[in-house]
Motif scaffolding. Structure first.
Motif, PDB file in Angstrom:
ATOM      1  N   SER A 258       3.043  -0.436   3.456  1.00 42.31           N
ATOM      2  CA  SER A 258       3.770  -1.558   4.051  1.00 42.31           C
ATOM      3  C   SER A 258       3.354  -1.765   5.503  1.00 42.31           C
ATOM      4  O   SER A 258       3.248  -2.901   5.987  1.00 42.31           O
ATOM      5  CB  SER A 258       5.278  -1.308   3.965  1.00 42.31           C
ATOM      6  OG  SER A 258       5.622  -0.079   4.605  1.00 42.31           O
ATOM      7  N   GLN A 259       3.119  -0.658   6.212  1.00 43.57           N
ATOM      8  CA  GLN A 259       2.681  -0.736   7.606  1.00 43.57           C
ATOM      9  C   GLN A 259       1.268  -1.334   7.691  1.00 43.57           C
ATOM     10  O   GLN A 259       0.973  -2.138   8.570  1.00 43.57           O
ATOM     11  CB  GLN A 259       2.702   0.660   8.219  1.00 43.57           C
ATOM     12  CG  GLN A 259       2.473   0.698   9.725  1.00 43.57           C
ATOM     13  CD  GLN A 259       2.603   2.103  10.286  1.00 43.57           C
ATOM     14  OE1 GLN A 259       2.725   3.066   9.555  1.00 43.57           O
ATOM     15  NE2 GLN A 259       2.583   2.204  11.601  1.00 43.57           N
ATOM     16  N   GLU A 260       0.425  -0.953   6.763  1.00 40.19           N
ATOM     17  CA  GLU A 260      -0.941  -1.481   6.738  1.00 40.19           C
ATOM     18  C   GLU A 260      -0.944  -2.980   6.432  1.00 40.19           C
ATOM     19  O   GLU A 260      -1.736  -3.746   6.992  1.00 40.19           O
ATOM     20  CB  GLU A 260      -1.756  -0.721   5.681  1.00 40.19           C
ATOM     21  CG  GLU A 260      -3.223  -1.069   5.635  1.00 40.19           C
ATOM     22  CD  GLU A 260      -4.037  -0.543   6.799  1.00 40.19           C
ATOM     23  OE1 GLU A 260      -5.233  -0.895   6.875  1.00 40.19           O
ATOM     24  OE2 GLU A 260      -3.496   0.207   7.638  1.00 40.19           O
ATOM     25  N   ILE A 261      -0.064  -3.403   5.555  1.00 44.30           N
ATOM     26  CA  ILE A 261       0.019  -4.824   5.219  1.00 44.30           C
ATOM     27  C   ILE A 261       0.525  -5.633   6.413  1.00 44.30           C
ATOM     28  O   ILE A 261       0.050  -6.736   6.680  1.00 44.30           O
ATOM     29  CB  ILE A 261       0.929  -5.028   3.986  1.00 44.30           C
ATOM     30  CG1 ILE A 261       0.222  -4.477   2.736  1.00 44.30           C
ATOM     31  CG2 ILE A 261       1.265  -6.504   3.798  1.00 44.30           C
ATOM     32  CD1 ILE A 261       1.075  -4.525   1.480  1.00 44.30           C
ATOM     33  N   SER A 262       1.481  -5.079   7.145  1.00 44.61           N
ATOM     34  CA  SER A 262       1.970  -5.765   8.353  1.00 44.61           C
ATOM     35  C   SER A 262       0.841  -5.946   9.358  1.00 44.61           C
ATOM     36  O   SER A 262       0.708  -7.010   9.992  1.00 44.61           O
ATOM     37  CB  SER A 262       3.109  -4.961   8.983  1.00 44.61           C
ATOM     38  OG  SER A 262       4.217  -4.866   8.116  1.00 44.61           O
ATOM     39  N   PHE A 263       0.024  -4.916   9.507  1.00 47.71           N
ATOM     40  CA  PHE A 263      -1.131  -5.019  10.394  1.00 47.71           C
ATOM     41  C   PHE A 263      -2.122  -6.070   9.884  1.00 47.71           C
ATOM     42  O   PHE A 263      -2.681  -6.848  10.674  1.00 47.71           O
ATOM     43  CB  PHE A 263      -1.827  -3.664  10.501  1.00 47.71           C
ATOM     44  CG  PHE A 263      -3.197  -3.732  11.105  1.00 47.71           C
ATOM     45  CD1 PHE A 263      -3.365  -3.972  12.465  1.00 47.71           C
ATOM     46  CD2 PHE A 263      -4.329  -3.566  10.320  1.00 47.71           C
ATOM     47  CE1 PHE A 263      -4.636  -4.039  13.022  1.00 47.71           C
ATOM     48  CE2 PHE A 263      -5.591  -3.630  10.866  1.00 47.71           C
ATOM     49  CZ  PHE A 263      -5.748  -3.862  12.220  1.00 47.71           C
ATOM     50  N   ALA A 264      -2.308  -6.114   8.558  1.00 52.30           N
ATOM     51  CA  ALA A 264      -3.240  -7.084   7.980  1.00 52.30           C
ATOM     52  C   ALA A 264      -2.783  -8.516   8.271  1.00 52.30           C
ATOM     53  O   ALA A 264      -3.616  -9.401   8.505  1.00 52.30           O
ATOM     54  CB  ALA A 264      -3.362  -6.856   6.477  1.00 52.30           C
TER      55      ALA A 264
END
Length: 345
Positions: A220-226
């Protein structure tokens, strides 16, 4: 081969243990057993000396056999050679010790000694020697095998860590190179957008610095960064990118390798042409415990092969899990599936 002093100490300890067991068995089985007479008897002395020298002789013999068959996988061949050679060694040692004792105690001649020998005595000693030696060497073989496995595992761990560090070190220059390319284009086309891009870029690069040393991050954190990264790219490619992210099914304990999405997005842009008339569609969603990154294909003719970003992700996943990154290329789409790794697995 162990130092001779250590070998002698081991031989003494094992011989004493075996002698004690024999004494205990005799004492338990015979109510009239005379312990003092038994300990001082020539039979006890002969057995003690035989056990002591057989241990040393068999240890030396086994070392020579290991030099003939140096590979640990040749253990069966070692045993097959050890059995007949230890039989010969046992016969010689038993004969010499028994004759020496009789010569010292009653000055028996060699001819008389040989005439009174029974083959059964030597057969029993050979059988005992083989069984005891095999038990001892099996223990040492197992110990050496476990130590070898531990050394191999330690070496693999060090190698994996070194590879992982090497792969992570690719991220900084790769990310910075691509970002500066975007910034250069914006400076020429729209200075104000370049200023906004630079401000946002600092936030993104902070995330890169925070996450690059981690093996895994929350999906979820990686998707927010994306999302932030894609918004920056939208500034550069205004109207040419169409992005769809569905992350409602992502669980809190599901993880991916850090910066995987950023690298895959860059890979899609690098290998495909995009314009207002040829939109590049990037879809990110979860399917079957995998995070799917999909884009439509409109490949550039001058670009071929696997990009550094995609190869980096494949290699890092290979070091972390048995589940591989899967890549599917159809006539219309390029699809990368990243395994979602549960925390604690």
């Amino acid at each position: 081969m162990k130092p001779f002093k250590t070998l002698c100490i081991n031989a003494l300890i094992i011989t004493l243990i075996i002698s004690a067991v024999i004494t205990a068995v005799n004492f338990a089985s015979d109510p009239n057993f005379d312990l003092r007479s038994f300990v001082l008897s020539k039979g006890m002395l002969s057995g003690f000396l035989t056990g002591f020298f057989l241990y040393i002789g068999n240890a030396f013999l086994y070392r020579q056999i290991c030099q003939v068959f140096p590979e640990s996988a040749q253990y069966v061949k070692r045993i097959l050679l050890f059995i007949p050679t230890t039989a010969v060694l046992t016969t010689i040692v038993v004969f010499i010790i028994r004759f020496s004792i009789m010569k010292i105690m009653i000055d028996q001649s060699l001819v008389d000694f040989i005439a009174k020998q029974h083959i059964g005595t030597y057969f029993n000693m050979i059988l005992i020697s083989i069984i005891v030696s095999l038990l001892i060497f099996s223990f040492y073989f197992y110990k050496a095998f476990k130590e070898s496995q531990l050394k191999k595992q330690t070496a693999l761990t060090k190698s994996a860590n070194a590879q992982f560090e090497s792969l992570k070190n690719q991220l900084d220059p790769h990310f910075l190179f691509n970002s500066l390319n975007v910034l250069t284009s914006l400076i020429e086309e729209d200075p104000q957008k370049a200023v906004n891009f630079t401000t946002s870029l600092s936030r993104i690069y902070r995330y890169v610095l925070e996450q690059k040393d981690k093996s895994l991050v929350e999906a979820s954190q990686e998707i927010s960064f994306a999302r932030i990264f894609l918004n920056l790219l939208a500034i550069r490619f205004e109207g040419s990118l169409e992005i769809h992210i569905t992350d409602g099914d992502i669980q809190e304990d599901e993880q991916v390798v850090p910066l995987a999405l950023q690298l895959l997005i860059e890979n899609a842009i690098k290998h495909n042409s995009l314009s207002l008339h040829n939109l590049l569609h990037i879809n990110i969603y979860k399917q079957d415990n995998k995070l799917i990154i999909q884009n439509n294909l409109q490949e550039k003719e001058s670009i071929s092969g696997m990009g550094i970003g995609l190869k980096n992700i494949i290699d890092r996943y290979a070091l972390l899990t048995r589940y591989p990154v899967t890549i599917t290329k159809t006539a219309d789409h390029f699809i990368v599936a990243l395994p979602l790794i549960k925390k604690g697995n």
